[in-house]
Design an enzyme around this catalytic site. Structure first.
Site, PDB file in Angstrom:
ATOM      1  N   CYS A 133     -27.537  -2.267  16.913  1.00 36.67           N
ATOM      2  CA  CYS A 133     -27.017  -1.396  15.926  1.00 36.67           C
ATOM      3  C   CYS A 133     -24.774  -1.275  16.555  1.00 36.67           C
ATOM      4  CB  CYS A 133     -27.342   0.062  16.041  1.00 36.67           C
ATOM      5  SG  CYS A 133     -28.508   0.567  17.198  1.00 36.67           S
ATOM      6  N   HIS A 247     -24.365   6.353  14.848  1.00 37.71           N
ATOM      7  CA  HIS A 247     -23.406   6.327  16.130  1.00 37.71           C
ATOM      8  C   HIS A 247     -21.612   6.417  16.471  1.00 37.71           C
ATOM      9  CE1 HIS A 247     -27.869   4.971  17.079  1.00 37.71           C
ATOM     10  NE2 HIS A 247     -27.177   3.362  16.886  1.00 37.71           N
TER      11      HIS A 247
END
Ligand code: A2P
Length: 341
Positions: A133, A247
């Protein structure tokens, strides 16, 4: 000619990424003929919704993939290592979200905005790997910069949400926070090595003898593979923060040719999948809470690094479960059916 629909299996359907696979397939109207939900024996017999109907979750077994054409995996590395070959053998193209296959030389590792042509290599083993990710959201905005000015070095620090560690990790953050705020003290840390509520943990995945974590090495190695350039130097510090979704990354790059912040903003504004949010005087910069639920990678705080001749700093944010996982995998599946299946 494109078929009307494909038989799709979702492995790890009950998990954080699995559930997102299911909702994004519906959202994007992916042509599905038959859907199959697979998970462990723990959740076999439970139901998940698909297009307004309840579909039963089945236990993942070696023979689960008969007649399946696409298998989306997000059930951990061990499960992928064991079961992806059965799916591939049965004729399904596996798109795997775990780290199990990413660095195998003959298995493509794909971010559609960066190296879509590598999808063709699915033919080698019927498996395509979905990158980590943190790597995905970093390489998307770096691609147009690399093409224009050649990136020599990347220094990145991440601020990663708990959803990246799965559903139990989000539950741990939630329960710990509630317990502390109710004056009961923190609940026991089970998923994380330490209390995650009100904390920042410089520890994602396991440590190696060299002092780096596996997550940090994923960012180094996967970036080189996706960008087809082993000369790019990458160093990372990966940190888990008490955020549920999204994130954030502080990314510093050095390029061979000089680019001004304005040139970077222009390159990024014209690149698919990137949104520039960069008006610091008005407090505008990317935020995890705004990126959650969105498809794009958001970039802001674009500024010159005055400590080096050709340096740029930026702040990069994306929904780690969508672009960082499920959406990227389904974009790969879209290329697959558009061009190859
Ligand atoms: P289950 O819900 O039955 O445990 P997350 O990343 O959110 O923790 O989700 C992990 C997903 O992977 C879940 O759907 C989980 O199913 C599934 N899973 C974990 N281990 C296995 C296994 N050995 N076989 C099949 N599915 C598994």
């Amino acid at each position: 000619m494109k078929k009307e629909g494909y038989n799709v299996a979702v492995v790890g359907a009950t998990g954080a990424v699995g559930r997102e696979f299911i909702s994004i397939l519906q959202e994007r109207n992916f042509p599905v003929k038959n859907i199959k939900f697979l998970a462990s024996s723990r959740s076999a017999g439970t139901y998940l919704e698909w297009k307004g109907k309840d579909v039963m979750v089945e236990e993942l077994k070696k023979d689960s993939f008969k007649d399946m054409e696409i298998a989306l995996f997000s059930a951990g590395g061990g499960t992928s290592k064991k079961f992806a070959p059965y799916a591939a053998e049965a004729g399904a193209v596996v798109i795997d979200n775990s780290s199990a296959w990413r660095m195998e030389p003959d298995i493509p590792l794909v971010v559609p905005e960066v190296n879509p042509e590598d999808v063709a290599l699915y033919k080698n083993r019927n498996i395509i790997a979905n990158p980590n990710c943190s790597t995905i959201q970093m390489v998307v905005p770096l691609k147009p910069i690399h093409d224009k000015a050649k990136i020599k070095r990347i220094v990145v620090a991440t601020y990663q949400a708990t959803s990246g560690a799965g559903k139990k990790a989000m539950d741990e953050l939630f329960e710990q926070t509630v317990s502390i705020l109710n004056g009961k003290g923190p609940t026991e840390a089970k998923v994380f090595a330490h209390q995650i509520a009100f904390n920042a943990l410089p520890h994602i995945d396991v440590f190696f003898d060299d002092g780096y974590t596996k997550e940090e090495w994923k960012m180094v190695n996967e970036t080189k593979k996706i960008m087809h350039d082993d000369s790019i130097q990458v160093t990372a510090t990966c940190v888990r923060v008490p955020v549920f979704y999204g994130h954030s990354e502080a990314v510093n790059i050095e390029t061979e040719e000089k680019l001004t912040p304005d040139e970077v903003r222009k390159l990024l504004s014209n690149f698919p999948g990137v949104v520039v949010e960069d008006d610091p005087k008005n407090n505008v910069y990317p935020l995890a809470i705004n990126a959650a639920g969105k498809d794009e990678v958001f970039v802001g705080r674009i500024r010159e690094d005055f400590s080096t001749p050709n340096g740029i700093n930026m702040w990069v944010v994306a929904d780690n479960i969508r672009k960082g996982a499920a959406l990227n995998a389904i974009q790969i599946a879209e290329i697959l059916i558009e061009k190859y299946l």
